[in-house]
Design a protein around this motif. Structure first.
Motif, mmCIF file in Angstrom:
data_model
loop_
_atom_site.group_PDB
_atom_site.id
_atom_site.type_symbol
_atom_site.label_atom_id
_atom_site.label_comp_id
_atom_site.label_asym_id
_atom_site.label_seq_id
_atom_site.Cartn_x
_atom_site.Cartn_y
_atom_site.Cartn_z
ATOM 1 N N GLY A 77 0.860 -1.232 0.193
ATOM 2 C CA GLY A 77 -0.270 0.211 0.293
ATOM 3 C C GLY A 77 0.990 0.981 0.249
ATOM 4 N N SER A 78 -0.203 1.860 0.062
ATOM 5 C CA SER A 78 1.157 3.658 -0.201
ATOM 6 C C SER A 78 1.376 4.088 1.346
ATOM 7 N N VAL A 79 1.844 5.094 1.359
ATOM 8 C CA VAL A 79 2.473 5.465 2.950
ATOM 9 C C VAL A 79 1.052 6.601 3.174
ATOM 10 N N ALA A 80 0.248 6.910 2.891
ATOM 11 C CA ALA A 80 -0.377 7.436 3.185
ATOM 12 C C ALA A 80 -1.349 6.601 4.009
ATOM 13 N N ALA A 81 -1.699 5.570 3.527
ATOM 14 C CA ALA A 81 -2.390 4.312 4.318
ATOM 15 C C ALA A 81 -2.137 4.102 5.402
ATOM 16 N N TYR A 82 -0.626 3.613 5.304
ATOM 17 C CA TYR A 82 -0.232 3.324 6.228
ATOM 18 C C TYR A 82 -0.216 4.252 7.472
ATOM 19 N N LEU A 83 0.274 5.542 7.034
ATOM 20 C CA LEU A 83 0.151 6.295 8.209
ATOM 21 C C LEU A 83 -1.372 6.768 8.866
ATOM 22 N N THR A 84 -2.068 6.066 8.252
ATOM 23 C CA THR A 84 -3.668 6.939 8.702
ATOM 24 C C THR A 84 -4.064 5.172 9.570
ATOM 25 N N TYR A 85 -3.232 4.123 9.270
ATOM 26 C CA TYR A 85 -3.632 2.725 10.163
ATOM 27 C C TYR A 85 -3.023 2.783 11.533
ATOM 28 N N VAL A 107 0.499 14.857 10.321
ATOM 29 C CA VAL A 107 0.214 13.441 9.275
ATOM 30 C C VAL A 107 -0.749 13.888 8.320
ATOM 31 N N ASN A 108 -1.161 14.704 8.510
ATOM 32 C CA ASN A 108 -3.232 14.413 7.524
ATOM 33 C C ASN A 108 -2.129 16.277 6.832
ATOM 34 N N ARG A 109 -1.030 17.126 7.298
ATOM 35 C CA ARG A 109 -0.724 18.654 6.982
ATOM 36 C C ARG A 109 0.202 18.476 6.199
ATOM 37 N N TYR A 110 1.444 17.792 6.466
ATOM 38 C CA TYR A 110 2.565 17.531 5.935
ATOM 39 C C TYR A 110 3.417 16.315 4.992
ATOM 40 N N LEU A 111 2.024 15.830 6.043
ATOM 41 C CA LEU A 111 3.468 13.834 5.595
ATOM 42 C C LEU A 111 2.165 13.384 4.286
ATOM 43 N N ILE A 112 0.828 13.323 4.213
ATOM 44 C CA ILE A 112 -0.019 12.561 3.199
ATOM 45 C C ILE A 112 0.638 13.463 1.952
ATOM 46 N N PRO A 113 0.127 14.841 1.497
ATOM 47 C CA PRO A 113 -0.095 15.717 1.257
ATOM 48 C C PRO A 113 1.256 15.615 0.258
ATOM 49 N N GLY A 114 2.964 15.202 1.129
ATOM 50 C CA GLY A 114 4.463 15.230 0.616
ATOM 51 C C GLY A 114 4.449 13.616 0.297
ATOM 52 N N LEU A 115 4.253 12.233 1.135
ATOM 53 C CA LEU A 115 4.826 11.706 0.399
ATOM 54 C C LEU A 115 3.450 10.656 0.569
ATOM 55 N N GLY A 116 2.388 10.837 0.707
ATOM 56 C CA GLY A 116 1.245 9.811 0.572
ATOM 57 C C GLY A 116 0.964 9.356 -0.193
ATOM 58 N N LYS A 117 1.280 9.589 -1.923
ATOM 59 C CA LYS A 117 1.278 8.517 -2.329
ATOM 60 C C LYS A 117 2.659 7.847 -3.058
ATOM 61 N N LYS A 118 3.397 7.610 -2.633
ATOM 62 C CA LYS A 118 4.147 6.611 -2.761
ATOM 63 C C LYS A 118 3.905 5.363 -1.996
ATOM 64 N N LYS A 119 4.645 4.676 -2.285
ATOM 65 C CA LYS A 119 4.589 2.730 -2.260
ATOM 66 C C LYS A 119 5.401 2.711 -1.162
ATOM 67 N N LEU A 120 4.513 2.068 0.197
ATOM 68 C CA LEU A 120 5.381 2.240 1.275
ATOM 69 C C LEU A 120 6.740 1.364 1.764
ATOM 70 N N ALA A 121 6.577 0.367 0.443
ATOM 71 C CA ALA A 121 8.352 -0.092 0.615
ATOM 72 C C ALA A 121 9.097 0.366 -0.473
ATOM 73 N N LYS A 122 8.602 0.785 -1.400
ATOM 74 C CA LYS A 122 9.662 1.747 -2.313
ATOM 75 C C LYS A 122 10.035 3.511 -1.839
ATOM 76 N N LEU A 123 10.019 3.366 -0.745
ATOM 77 C CA LEU A 123 10.267 4.448 0.073
ATOM 78 C C LEU A 123 11.800 4.899 0.547
#
Length: 435
Positions: A77-85, A107-123
């Protein structure tokens, strides 16, 4: 008969466990093999390369990591999905409510807009570093859409950037939240390593604070005489207790005969629970401190005053057991204490400071009086003495300078008076003095 020379490179026999390497129809090379997966299982992975050597090198790297006990990433999954979990299922059970609220906003203001679309395994660490550099140099007024929401844009929308950038402390806090989230992903074997730990953001300068001088502290205490919370302000300046620790004190925590106080809890206002009593900030914050004689006398007078207020309130009194309460016996809202403190500063004609600066004032005054750092650490309830040394480094530097000046004065010696020689104490014969 087929000779080894005639055998295709993709058909060469490999040893058991080395995996398979072959060329695809699209001319790419594919390597596949079994590696360690989460749950102590084995999983077949596939890697690709433009040449046989490249694909084989990638597979060999994964097999070598598997042999060292590192499972392959299972997070698709994406970084956004994992951060939410992580926020909803992990952090909510490990953090205080106010801390969890700050983490969620970060998380909602900085992390998800900046890195949320990237795959967690490929970060990668490069992704994190690039994102942090962009945060450091971007005007947040326009990045977060604040300028577009205004009736009359006055920033980047009209070509006049206000340069509202994040402070180094805020950047370090955002980075720490990401590191915490990825550290849990590593523990759950979602990813093999925490890439955020490989990114260095530098050590930000601590927040500047202006503690009260000894004269200002005396003026504040003189002005507080007659105030119904005089004992609280006096206790804050003499012991350096935090605001929540002061408001969370119960009478059962005090031993006025022995002159001690047990710090067991803190009082905070939370979004969900309102005014809530919680455990101390850290395990080291739970401590027993000695009370000055002056504070013991003030607390005794405060107890008598509280008893009179209880009799005046009659049935309207709400017993909470707190040392410092409202006139009706309820716990004091931390925000109301801040208002009362600001009014007291204005009445004493002192510069405006935070209530927490009383704690800094206590430590600074103790250091200037020569009290050892380890004693101050125990009084303030710091987890490590390094915290005390870092926060009050500027005070220690000033004390070092004073000590060096004192030593220089002693080494210079008196210059105006000359020691008189006793009668008959003649100077021994010697050569001419060298100037």
């Amino acid at each position: 008969m087929t000779t080894p020379r005639d055998t295709s490179p993709s058909r060469r026999t490999r040893a058991n466990g080395d995996g398979t390497v072959y060329q695809r129809k699209d001319s790419r090379w594919e390597a596949a093999g079994y590696v360690l997966a989460p749950g102590n299982t084995r999983r077949r992975v596939r890697v690709y390369g433009t040449t046989r050597k490249e694909a084989l090198a990638k597979l060999t790297e994964k097999i070598a990591a598997s042999n060292r006990g590192l499972p392959v990433p299972s997070a698709q999954g994406s970084v956004a999905a994992y951060l939410t979990y992580w926020l909803e299922n992990v952090a909510v059970h490990q953090l205080r409510e106010n801390t969890h609220t700050r983490y969620t906003a970060c998380v909602n203001r900085y992390l998800i807009p900046g890195l949320g679309k990237k795959k967690l395994a490929k970060l990668t660490a490069k992704d994190v570093r690039t994102w942090l550099n962009q945060l450091r140099t971007t005007c947040q007024c326009c990045t977060r859409g604040l300028d577009a929401a205004r009736n009359q844009p006055r920033c980047c929308a009209i070509g006049q950037c206000c340069s509202r950038r994040l402070s180094p402390l805020t950047l370090a806090y955002i980075h720490s939240v990401l590191k915490s989230a990825l550290a849990h992903a590593v523990r759950e074997e979602e990813i093999p390593r925490n890439v955020a730990r490989n990114v260095r953001t530098g050590t930000p300068r601590p927040r500047r604070f202006e503690p009260l001088t000894a004269d200002e502290a005396r003026r504040l205490l003189t002005t507080a005489e007659g105030h119904r919370l005089h004992a609280l302000f006096e206790l804050a300046l003499h012991t350096g207790l935090r605001k929540g620790e002061l408001l969370g004190l119960h009478w059962e925590d005090l031993d006025l005969d022995a002159g001690t106080a047990a710090i067991r809890r803190t009082l905070q206002r939370t979004t969900a629970g309102g005014i809530t009593t919680l455990p101390t900030k850290t395990r080291a914050s739970e401590r027993r401190i000695a009370l000055p004689t002056r504070c013991v006398q003030s607390l005794k007078l405060h107890r008598e005053q509280q008893q009179r207020e209880r009799e005046a309130a009659a049935t309207a009194w709400q017993h909470s057991g707190h040392v410092f309460t409202t006139a009706q016996g309820r716990a004091i809202d931390p925000t109301n204490l801040t208002r009362a403190f600001t009014t007291l500063l204005r009445k004493a004609r002192l510069r405006r400071i935070r209530f927490h600066d009383l704690r800094h004032s206590t430590a600074t005054l103790l250091l200037e009086q020569g009290v050892e750092l380890v004693v101050i650490k125990e009084l303030l309830g710091h987890a490590h003495i390094g915290v005390t040394a870092t926060v009050y480094a500027h005070v220690r530097l000033r004390l070092q300078r004073d000590a060096i000046d004192t030593l220089s004065t002693a080494l210079d010696g008196p210059t105006s008076t000359k020691p008189s020689r006793a009668e008959g104490d003649e100077r021994p014969p010697c050569a001419a003095p060298v100037r």
